[in-house]
Design a protein around this motif. Structure first.
Motif, PDB file in Angstrom:
ATOM      1  N   ALA B 329       0.851  -1.192   0.000  1.00  0.00           N
ATOM      2  CA  ALA B 329       0.000   0.000   0.000  1.00  0.00           C
ATOM      3  C   ALA B 329       0.887   1.242   0.000  1.00  0.00           C
ATOM      4  O   ALA B 329       1.829   1.331   0.782  1.00  0.00           O
ATOM      5  CB  ALA B 329      -0.904  -0.010   1.221  1.00  0.00           C
ATOM      6  N   LYS B 330       0.581   2.173  -0.886  1.00  0.00           N
ATOM      7  CA  LYS B 330       1.318   3.434  -0.904  1.00  0.00           C
ATOM      8  C   LYS B 330       0.688   4.371   0.111  1.00  0.00           C
ATOM      9  O   LYS B 330      -0.418   4.143   0.579  1.00  0.00           O
ATOM     10  CB  LYS B 330       1.238   4.056  -2.306  1.00  0.00           C
ATOM     11  CG  LYS B 330       1.883   3.201  -3.376  1.00  0.00           C
ATOM     12  CD  LYS B 330       1.892   3.954  -4.698  1.00  0.00           C
ATOM     13  CE  LYS B 330       2.585   3.165  -5.783  1.00  0.00           C
ATOM     14  NZ  LYS B 330       1.790   1.999  -6.222  1.00  0.00           N
ATOM     15  N   ARG B 331       1.389   5.473   0.383  1.00  0.00           N
ATOM     16  CA  ARG B 331       0.840   6.475   1.311  1.00  0.00           C
ATOM     17  C   ARG B 331      -0.558   6.882   0.910  1.00  0.00           C
ATOM     18  O   ARG B 331      -1.448   6.982   1.727  1.00  0.00           O
ATOM     19  CB  ARG B 331       1.728   7.709   1.311  1.00  0.00           C
ATOM     20  CG  ARG B 331       2.818   7.609   2.315  1.00  0.00           C
ATOM     21  CD  ARG B 331       3.509   8.927   2.458  1.00  0.00           C
ATOM     22  NE  ARG B 331       4.566   8.758   3.430  1.00  0.00           N
ATOM     23  CZ  ARG B 331       5.275   9.763   3.933  1.00  0.00           C
ATOM     24  NH1 ARG B 331       5.043  10.984   3.520  1.00  0.00           N
ATOM     25  NH2 ARG B 331       6.199   9.525   4.824  1.00  0.00           N
ATOM     26  N   ARG B 332      -0.721   7.155  -0.401  1.00  0.00           N
ATOM     27  CA  ARG B 332      -2.032   7.671  -0.806  1.00  0.00           C
ATOM     28  C   ARG B 332      -3.119   6.596  -0.701  1.00  0.00           C
ATOM     29  O   ARG B 332      -4.284   6.918  -0.503  1.00  0.00           O
ATOM     30  CB  ARG B 332      -1.983   8.272  -2.205  1.00  0.00           C
ATOM     31  CG  ARG B 332      -1.631   7.334  -3.311  1.00  0.00           C
ATOM     32  CD  ARG B 332      -1.925   7.991  -4.663  1.00  0.00           C
ATOM     33  NE  ARG B 332      -1.517   7.095  -5.729  1.00  0.00           N
ATOM     34  CZ  ARG B 332      -0.287   7.053  -6.230  1.00  0.00           C
ATOM     35  NH1 ARG B 332       0.647   7.873  -5.777  1.00  0.00           N
ATOM     36  NH2 ARG B 332       0.016   6.195  -7.189  1.00  0.00           N
TER      37      ARG B 332
END
Lengths: 236, 413
Positions: B329-332
């Protein structure tokens, strides 16, 4: 060693703790080839966990360079590392780290969600990954409805579902009894036999015995790197 | 992660802790309930005041020449109260003069009215509004005849002792019997019933069907006003511009007739639906001004509650966040997950608020004489506010979640 999937050059990782500089890794050089089965060992404080975090792209080295499957990950930012973790690495943790409210199937689908795979394709791939680890009958169970060994199999299925270049297991049998441990180690052995690159981080010699190569860390450096005879490893 | 996945995930988190989710969304719910209920009631009043109140009491495109206002709301000074009764009354002659000189095409009717007791065979209906008027009155009021007939211009000319009854009054005196042809006592004088007006419904819970209408020349006329004096002169045109023109002409004619000099105030009154409504508009304007403030307060409180609940959720789910980050999972992605969850929580609250607001409006309409009409825009605003409050409240918790270090988060117990 031309087929190196992991290449570390002078990897250093330092922490600041209460103003004191602690060197967890002090310039590690290491190459791991495709389809190797490597155990990383060492006493506590040897830099084992840091090594695992750096290899898993959860942590970035203070100095040195790290290539994973041709990507130089030591220079990557947060989002690029997230992408590498998603595509190149399959994690298996000591404490399984499954989402408690999600079914086995939903847990296995999770890396595919972040890879942007369509829901039908996700389901198909997650089902086949669960079947590979022998849990085809338990897809709709939640983690608390599964035994420890079954939970770790779900975690392995989740690690494999995106076809990573390395399977990175951190004390995968630490929370399991010895017969279940054997069962899980057999799963690793089978995966390796099918061509998967496996890296185990462990402090248990019994577990490390399953690997074909044992790298021992001490004080943040490689202390020994032994290749075991293929025959002995195959028998394990 | 696609939006619908995030929303599904959010719903599963909300479902996992139903009670906590409910209480965290209660602020938004109350705000939206309030918005919907107040807007519905005010809107209902608006529809009511314009369509029914003005239409029923005055008539569409109609004005009345009177000596003083009939319907008054808002600011009336003591001086006005003292001046009004001293005013010269409107007479039949004023009406005749206007009819003779008005160039705008119009329907007209003169009217005198009073409250009287009506009796029939021992049954009695007290305080009934008795209108004495012209044959055109029924058309101006848009009253349809349900039974029998209205009186004719001939009957007005000869002063026939006939009466047309409002629906409730007819039911009260005659129950299920046929009233046509029966003779009733209107203020003690005998009148023959020739018709019943179709039901007109209620206004603020008061029946609009308790009245009797006789020709302005009928015997009861003597009990209503002194000879030749009338209470109002109805003038109805086909549209608003014609009505404005007619009002100007009537004002000029009356001023000339009463010899008012320029600068002198009118000593008569032209009553329009608009005039009666302007006071209501002031009241509803104040309500609409106060409403955003009240709604804003509950939404801000609701937003703060949601923000705190989400901060707690981030702390509780630190490990989940770590797992998600480890799996790519990316930050966004994490940011989006928590903002969507917060917005979903808030919108769920808003949706419940809309439902309770509508129920409240329905209850007001059912159990009080106040009307209520749902304004579709208020539902749109309710949902939009829900989304907005949720997203704003979710920003800080979501940012905190997205910045967690995956290694520390994974180790979190």
């Amino acid at each position: 060693m031309t087929q190196a999937i992991i290449r570390l050059e002078g990897i250093t990782r330092e922490y600041l703790m209460g103003g004191e500089r602690i060197r967890a890794l002090a310039g590690v050089d290491l190459e791991i080839a495709r389809n190797e089965y490597v155990a990383i060992m060492g006493p506590s404080g040897s830099g084992k966990s840091t090594m695992m975090n750096v290899l898993g792209c959860l942590d970035t080295p203070t100095a040195g360079r790290y290539w994973l499957n041709g990507h130089e990950v030591s220079r990557m930012g947060d989002d690029a590392l997230a992408r590498i973790r998603n595509r190149e690495i399959g994690f298996v943790f000591q404490t399984f780290n499954l989402l408690p409210r999600a079914t086995a199937l939903a847990n296995v689908e999770l890396p595919l969600v972040y890879a942007g795979v369509s829901s039908r394709e996700r389901r198909r791939r997650a089902e086949s990954a669960l079947e590979r680890v022998g849990l085809g009958e338990r897809m709709d169970h939640r983690p608390n409805e599964l035994s420890g060994g079954q939970r770790q199999r779900v975690a392995i299925a989740r690690a494999l579902v995106n076809e990573p270049s390395i399977l990175l297991a951190d004390e995968p049998t630490g929370n399991l009894d010895s017969s279940t441990s054997e069962e899980i180690m057999r799963v690793f052995g089978q995966l390796h036999a099918h061509g998967q690159t496996v890296v185990l981080v462990t402090h248990e010699p019994d577990i490390a015995d399953h690997a074909h190569r044992v790298v021992v860390l001490r004080d943040g450096l490689v202390d020994s790197d032994r290749r075991r005879p293929a025959a002995a490893a195959g028998a394990a | 992660m696609p939006l619908y996945e995030a929303i599904r995930l959010a719903f599963s988190s909300i479902r996992a802790q139903k009670l906590k989710s409910f209480f965290s969304a209660v602020g938004v719910m109350i705000g939206v309930t309030f918005l919907i209920a107040v807007v519905s009631v005010v809107q209902g009043m608006n529809v009511y005041m314009t369509d029914k109140f003005a239409g029923a009491l005055i008539g569409v495109n109609t004005f009345q020449l009177r000596s003083r206002p009939n319907i008054t709301m808002g600011n009336i000074t003591d001086e006005m109260w003292r001046e009004w009764p001293r005013r010269q009354r409107i007479t039949v002659d004023d009406a005749e003069y206007i009819r003779a000189n008005l160039t705008v095409p119009a329907r007209t009717a003169i009217e005198g009215f009073d409250q009287m007791t009506i009796r029939w065979e021992g049954r009695e209906a007290a305080q009934i509004q008795v209108h004495t008027t012209d044959a055109e009155y029924f058309r101006i009021k848009k009253w349809d005849i349900a039974e029998g007939r209205a009186f004719s211009p001939q009957e007005v000319r000869i002063g026939a002792d006939v009466v047309v009854l409002g629906n409730d009054l007819a039911r009260r005196l005659f129950e299920n019997r046929d009233p046509i042809g029966e003779t009733i006592s209107v203020g003690g004088l005998p009148h023959r019933v020739i018709g019943v007006v179709a039901p007109q419904g209620t206004l603020f819970g008061i029946s609009l069907d308790k009245f009797a209408v006789t020709p302005i020349t009928s015997p009861v006329r003597r009990l209503v006003n002194r000879p030749r004096v009338i209470d109002d002169f109805h003038i109805q045109t086909d549209n608003v511009p014609l009505m404005r023109a007619a009002m100007e002409e009537v004002t000029a004619l009356m001023r000339a007739r009463r010899g008012l000099r320029p600068g002198e105030e009118n000593n008569f009154h032209l009553e329009t639906a608009e005039g009666a409504l302007s006071e209501w508009e002031k009241v509803s304007g104040i309500l609409f001004l106060a409403l955003p403030g009240l709604v804003a307060i509950s939404l801000v409180v609701g937003g703060i509650v949601i923000m705190n609940i989400m901060l707690m959720a981030v702390a509780e789910r630190t490990r989940e966040i770590g797992i998600r980050k480890a799996l790519g999972a990316k930050r966004r992605d994490i940011m989006a997950q928590f903002i969507v969850e917060s917005a979903t929580l808030s919108v769920t609250g808003a949706a419940i608020g809309i439902a309770t607001g509508l129920l409240l409006a329905l209850a007001v309409r059912t159990f009080t004489p106040l009307p209520a009409a749902v304004a579709p825009w208020s539902i749109v605003v309710g949902v939009a506010l829900g989304i907005l409050v949720g997203m704003v409240a979710g920003i800080t918790p979501a940012r905190q979640a997205s910045r967690l270090d995956p290694i520390a988060a994974l180790r979190h117990e």
